[in-house]
Design a protein around this motif. Structure first.
Motif, PDB file in Angstrom:
ATOM      1  N   CYS A  13     -34.323 -59.999 106.213  1.00  0.00           N
ATOM      2  CA  CYS A  13     -33.312 -59.582 107.226  1.00  0.00           C
ATOM      3  C   CYS A  13     -33.444 -60.253 108.737  1.00  0.00           C
ATOM      4  O   CYS A  13     -32.582 -60.389 109.475  1.00  0.00           O
ATOM      5  CB  CYS A  13     -33.029 -58.288 107.251  1.00  0.00           C
ATOM      6  SG  CYS A  13     -32.519 -57.311 105.914  1.00  0.00           S
ATOM      7  N   LYS A  14     -34.637 -60.823 108.844  1.00  0.00           N
ATOM      8  CA  LYS A  14     -34.991 -61.204 109.962  1.00  0.00           C
ATOM      9  C   LYS A  14     -34.703 -62.762 110.052  1.00  0.00           C
ATOM     10  O   LYS A  14     -34.767 -63.474 109.136  1.00  0.00           O
ATOM     11  CB  LYS A  14     -36.489 -61.287 110.229  1.00  0.00           C
ATOM     12  CG  LYS A  14     -37.032 -59.920 110.204  1.00  0.00           C
ATOM     13  CD  LYS A  14     -38.498 -60.012 110.830  1.00  0.00           C
ATOM     14  CE  LYS A  14     -38.980 -58.413 110.824  1.00  0.00           C
ATOM     15  NZ  LYS A  14     -38.106 -57.344 110.770  1.00  0.00           N
ATOM     16  N   TRP A  15     -33.810 -63.162 111.158  1.00  0.00           N
ATOM     17  CA  TRP A  15     -33.445 -64.414 111.324  1.00  0.00           C
ATOM     18  C   TRP A  15     -33.301 -64.839 112.938  1.00  0.00           C
ATOM     19  O   TRP A  15     -33.422 -63.765 113.744  1.00  0.00           O
ATOM     20  CB  TRP A  15     -31.957 -64.702 110.647  1.00  0.00           C
ATOM     21  CG  TRP A  15     -31.019 -63.687 111.044  1.00  0.00           C
ATOM     22  CD1 TRP A  15     -30.896 -62.320 110.897  1.00  0.00           C
ATOM     23  CD2 TRP A  15     -29.855 -64.238 111.808  1.00  0.00           C
ATOM     24  NE1 TRP A  15     -29.810 -61.701 111.142  1.00  0.00           N
ATOM     25  CE2 TRP A  15     -28.994 -62.934 111.761  1.00  0.00           C
ATOM     26  CE3 TRP A  15     -29.231 -65.273 112.086  1.00  0.00           C
ATOM     27  CZ2 TRP A  15     -27.655 -62.795 112.353  1.00  0.00           C
ATOM     28  CZ3 TRP A  15     -27.997 -65.275 112.404  1.00  0.00           C
ATOM     29  CH2 TRP A  15     -27.301 -63.977 112.664  1.00  0.00           C
ATOM     30  N   ASP A  73     -33.630 -70.747 110.985  1.00  0.00           N
ATOM     31  CA  ASP A  73     -34.054 -69.527 110.503  1.00  0.00           C
ATOM     32  C   ASP A  73     -35.356 -69.572 109.979  1.00  0.00           C
ATOM     33  O   ASP A  73     -35.951 -70.525 109.490  1.00  0.00           O
ATOM     34  CB  ASP A  73     -33.226 -69.276 109.228  1.00  0.00           C
ATOM     35  CG  ASP A  73     -33.255 -67.833 108.744  1.00  0.00           C
ATOM     36  OD1 ASP A  73     -33.491 -66.871 109.439  1.00  0.00           O
ATOM     37  OD2 ASP A  73     -32.929 -67.767 107.513  1.00  0.00           O
ATOM     38  N   ALA A 110     -36.987 -55.986 104.022  1.00  0.00           N
ATOM     39  CA  ALA A 110     -36.751 -56.021 105.651  1.00  0.00           C
ATOM     40  C   ALA A 110     -37.202 -57.443 106.406  1.00  0.00           C
ATOM     41  O   ALA A 110     -36.305 -58.024 107.243  1.00  0.00           O
ATOM     42  CB  ALA A 110     -37.772 -54.896 106.281  1.00  0.00           C
ATOM     43  N   HIS A 118     -37.929 -67.776 104.137  1.00  0.00           N
ATOM     44  CA  HIS A 118     -38.050 -66.490 103.457  1.00  0.00           C
ATOM     45  C   HIS A 118     -38.625 -66.784 101.893  1.00  0.00           C
ATOM     46  O   HIS A 118     -37.487 -66.988 101.052  1.00  0.00           O
ATOM     47  CB  HIS A 118     -36.895 -65.454 103.534  1.00  0.00           C
ATOM     48  CG  HIS A 118     -36.850 -65.282 104.694  1.00  0.00           C
ATOM     49  ND1 HIS A 118     -35.559 -65.551 105.370  1.00  0.00           N
ATOM     50  CD2 HIS A 118     -37.284 -64.373 105.685  1.00  0.00           C
ATOM     51  CE1 HIS A 118     -35.584 -65.075 106.516  1.00  0.00           C
ATOM     52  NE2 HIS A 118     -36.542 -64.163 106.804  1.00  0.00           N
TER      53      HIS A 118
END
Length: 105
Positions: free
Chosen positions: A58-60, A68, A55, A71
């Motif tokens: 998926c964060k951006w 971004d 999860a 990760h």
């Protein structure tokens, strides 16, 4: 302890607790190296931790995806990010120490 470098073997240690120990040493002005980060344990169910990290991937940023959030997948960089979060940036003394040691950019 001038000139001495603290070498920590992270094999079998919990991620958050080890990060707290390293953050305390950094705030005190000591230098340290953490080795064998691939052996760090994360408490809890493996599947649940995997879902939490997926999860996180998926964060951006919607407005500018080139900025971004990074990760990191390498165990050493996961530990580095956790240690950054543990280190207090609120106090002026702590942030000055971090800047002199090159931890806080």
């Amino acid at each position: 302890m001038e000139g001495q470098v603290l070498v920590l073997d992270s094999q079998g240690h919990l991620l958050g607790r080890l990060a707290a120990i390293v953050a305390k040493q950094v705030i005190l002005g000591r230098k340290g190296v953490v080795v064998r980060c691939e052996g760090i344990n994360i408490s809890g169910n493996f599947y649940r931790n995997k879902l939490k990290y997926l999860a996180f991937f998926c964060k951006w940023m919607n407005t500018n995806p080139s900025r971004d959030p990074y990760h990191f997948r390498a165990p050493s960089r996961i530990f580095w990010r956790t240690e950054q979060e543990r280190t207090s940036r609120r106090k002026l003394r702590d942030s000055e120490v971090l800047k002199t040691h090159g931890v806080l950019v």
